[in-house]
Design a protein around this motif. Structure first.
Motif, PDB file in Angstrom:
ATOM      1  N   LYS A 127      10.574   3.618   3.373  1.00 24.28           N
ATOM      2  CA  LYS A 127       9.443   2.853   3.874  1.00 24.28           C
ATOM      3  C   LYS A 127       9.716   2.297   5.268  1.00 24.28           C
ATOM      4  O   LYS A 127       8.787   2.145   6.069  1.00 24.28           O
ATOM      5  CB  LYS A 127       9.091   1.744   2.888  1.00 24.28           C
ATOM      6  CG  LYS A 127       8.412   2.284   1.630  1.00 24.28           C
ATOM      7  CD  LYS A 127       7.856   1.189   0.747  1.00 24.28           C
ATOM      8  CE  LYS A 127       8.925   0.508  -0.067  1.00 24.28           C
ATOM      9  NZ  LYS A 127       8.324  -0.413  -1.098  1.00 24.28           N
ATOM     10  N   MET A 162       8.444  -5.123  -0.175  1.00 23.92           N
ATOM     11  CA  MET A 162       7.868  -6.209   0.589  1.00 23.92           C
ATOM     12  C   MET A 162       8.661  -6.413   1.855  1.00 23.92           C
ATOM     13  O   MET A 162       9.811  -6.049   1.937  1.00 23.92           O
ATOM     14  CB  MET A 162       7.841  -7.488  -0.239  1.00 23.92           C
ATOM     15  CG  MET A 162       9.182  -8.132  -0.465  1.00 23.92           C
ATOM     16  SD  MET A 162       9.004  -9.534  -1.600  1.00 23.92           S
ATOM     17  CE  MET A 162      10.426 -10.476  -1.160  1.00 23.92           C
ATOM     18  N   ASP A 188      12.857  -2.905  -1.224  1.00 17.32           N
ATOM     19  CA  ASP A 188      12.289  -2.424  -2.482  1.00 17.32           C
ATOM     20  C   ASP A 188      13.132  -3.022  -3.608  1.00 17.32           C
ATOM     21  O   ASP A 188      14.358  -3.033  -3.541  1.00 17.32           O
ATOM     22  CB  ASP A 188      12.247  -0.892  -2.555  1.00 17.32           C
ATOM     23  CG  ASP A 188      13.542  -0.247  -3.019  1.00 17.32           C
ATOM     24  OD1 ASP A 188      13.868  -0.361  -4.218  1.00 17.32           O
ATOM     25  OD2 ASP A 188      14.234   0.368  -2.184  1.00 17.32           O
ATOM     26  N   THR A 196       1.355  -4.416   6.498  1.00 18.12           N
ATOM     27  CA  THR A 196       1.415  -5.870   6.397  1.00 18.12           C
ATOM     28  C   THR A 196       2.658  -6.380   7.106  1.00 18.12           C
ATOM     29  O   THR A 196       3.757  -5.892   6.872  1.00 18.12           O
ATOM     30  CB  THR A 196       1.450  -6.320   4.927  1.00 18.12           C
ATOM     31  OG1 THR A 196       0.244  -5.880   4.289  1.00 18.12           O
ATOM     32  CG2 THR A 196       1.529  -7.837   4.830  1.00 18.12           C
ATOM     33  N   ARG A 246      -1.148  -0.325   2.775  1.00 18.95           N
ATOM     34  CA  ARG A 246      -1.363  -1.751   2.970  1.00 18.95           C
ATOM     35  C   ARG A 246      -0.029  -2.478   3.081  1.00 18.95           C
ATOM     36  O   ARG A 246       0.142  -3.365   3.916  1.00 18.95           O
ATOM     37  CB  ARG A 246      -2.181  -2.314   1.804  1.00 18.95           C
ATOM     38  CG  ARG A 246      -2.556  -3.780   1.977  1.00 18.95           C
ATOM     39  CD  ARG A 246      -3.667  -4.187   1.031  1.00 18.95           C
ATOM     40  NE  ARG A 246      -3.323  -3.909  -0.353  1.00 18.95           N
ATOM     41  CZ  ARG A 246      -3.901  -2.974  -1.102  1.00 18.95           C
ATOM     42  NH1 ARG A 246      -4.850  -2.192  -0.578  1.00 18.95           N
ATOM     43  NH2 ARG A 246      -3.551  -2.800  -2.359  1.00 18.95           N
ATOM     44  N   GLN A 247       0.935  -2.081   2.259  1.00 24.35           N
ATOM     45  CA  GLN A 247       2.255  -2.704   2.332  1.00 24.35           C
ATOM     46  C   GLN A 247       2.942  -2.379   3.653  1.00 24.35           C
ATOM     47  O   GLN A 247       3.537  -3.248   4.290  1.00 24.35           O
ATOM     48  CB  GLN A 247       3.134  -2.236   1.173  1.00 24.35           C
ATOM     49  CG  GLN A 247       4.493  -2.921   1.138  1.00 24.35           C
ATOM     50  CD  GLN A 247       5.416  -2.294   0.126  1.00 24.35           C
ATOM     51  OE1 GLN A 247       5.966  -1.231   0.344  1.00 24.35           O
ATOM     52  NE2 GLN A 247       5.576  -2.972  -1.008  1.00 24.35           N
ATOM     53  N   GLU A 250      -2.389   1.348  -1.529  1.00 28.80           N
ATOM     54  CA  GLU A 250      -1.497   0.205  -1.691  1.00 28.80           C
ATOM     55  C   GLU A 250      -0.249   0.360  -0.833  1.00 28.80           C
ATOM     56  O   GLU A 250       0.232  -0.608  -0.224  1.00 28.80           O
ATOM     57  CB  GLU A 250      -1.110   0.049  -3.161  1.00 28.80           C
ATOM     58  CG  GLU A 250      -0.242  -1.175  -3.431  1.00 28.80           C
ATOM     59  CD  GLU A 250       0.118  -1.330  -4.898  1.00 28.80           C
ATOM     60  OE1 GLU A 250       0.917  -2.235  -5.216  1.00 28.80           O
ATOM     61  OE2 GLU A 250      -0.380  -0.539  -5.730  1.00 28.80           O
TER      62      GLU A 250
END
Length: 252
Positions: free
Chosen positions: A145, A1, A194, A185, A181-182, A178
């Motif tokens: 990420k 996130m 993470d 966002t 999308r993360q 998914e």
């Protein structure tokens, strides 16, 4: 996130790197006005950035309103040499480890892969067990990420076409939709987290760094049951990311 920290720190890194590139084009020095034109930055921004770059040892004020890069005494290719890279960034990584009491990692995106370039840990701040190589785990780590979020759509799609989203723990994202999308966002936020996606019991937080046009990431890992003040982690990582990016991008 993603942490909601806003775009300003990342933009500050990019401005500093553009300015360093402009300074490096003038062996005899350049004024604030010259550098502002060539870097595409407002003169007031250049005037604010230069003293900090001078304090950090990247530029020298010639005393007549002109600035030059500090002579490092190395060849033009030295910054790409592994030993030279370690010498440039390890003091920053070590200071971050000591400040946040967490293992510190540096990655760079090279030849289509996310590669770990440096890890600074200690007996009190052990590194996570790298039981799966980052080439196969970019989707499951904050470090990976962070890099993927900075890539353009074409480069990101190319990377994902070559890498299986393997489930490493029950929390790992294994569906491409998914993951995308993360990544998309709150894309302006510079921090990525993470929580036990790569290894159970371990949390990682990362921010982007840059080596010229090459993207990478700077992150820390710690036990998930440890509590951290989010503002302290944010400030420490972002300040260190700016210093690391400057040291990686400074011409040799």
């Amino acid at each position: 996130m993603a942490d909601q920290a806003g775009p300003e720190p990342v933009a500050a890194v990019r401005r500093a790197l553009r300015l360093l590139e402009a300074v490096g084009a003038h062996r005899s020095g350049a004024t604030v006005q010259q550098l502002a034109r060539e870097a595409g930055l407002p003169p007031v921004t250049v005037a604010e950035l230069l003293p900090g770059l001078a304090r950090d040892g990247f530029v020298t004020d010639l005393g007549d309103g002109a600035y030059v890069l500090v002579d490092t005494g190395t060849g033009s290719g030295a910054a790409r040499d592994g030993r030279e890279l370690h010498e440039r960034v390890r003091p920053v990584l070590t200071a971050l480890r000591n400040d946040l009491s967490a293992a510190v990692y540096l990655t760079l995106y090279e030849e289509g892969e996310i590669r770990v370039m440096e890890i600074v840990d200690s007996a009190r701040t052990p590194r996570v067990d790298l039981w799966v190589g980052f080439e196969d785990a970019g989707h499951a780590t904050a470090l990976g990420k962070s890099v993927l979020r900075e890539l353009d759509g074409e480069a990101r799609a190319e990377y994902l076409s070559r890498h299986t989203l393997t489930g490493l723990t029950p929390r790992t994202i294994t569906r491409r939709e998914e993951l995308l999308r993360q990544l998309d966002t709150s894309s302006a936020a510079p921090l990525v987290m993470d929580r036990e996606e790569y290894a159970r019991g371990t949390t990682c937080i990362a921010v982007p760094v840059y080596s010229g046009d090459q993207v990478g990431s700077l992150g820390i890992s710690f036990r998930s049951d440890r509590m951290y003040r989010s503002d302290r982690v944010r400030e420490g990582l972002l300040a260190s990311a700016i210093r690391v990016s400057r040291r990686l991008s400074l011409p040799g």
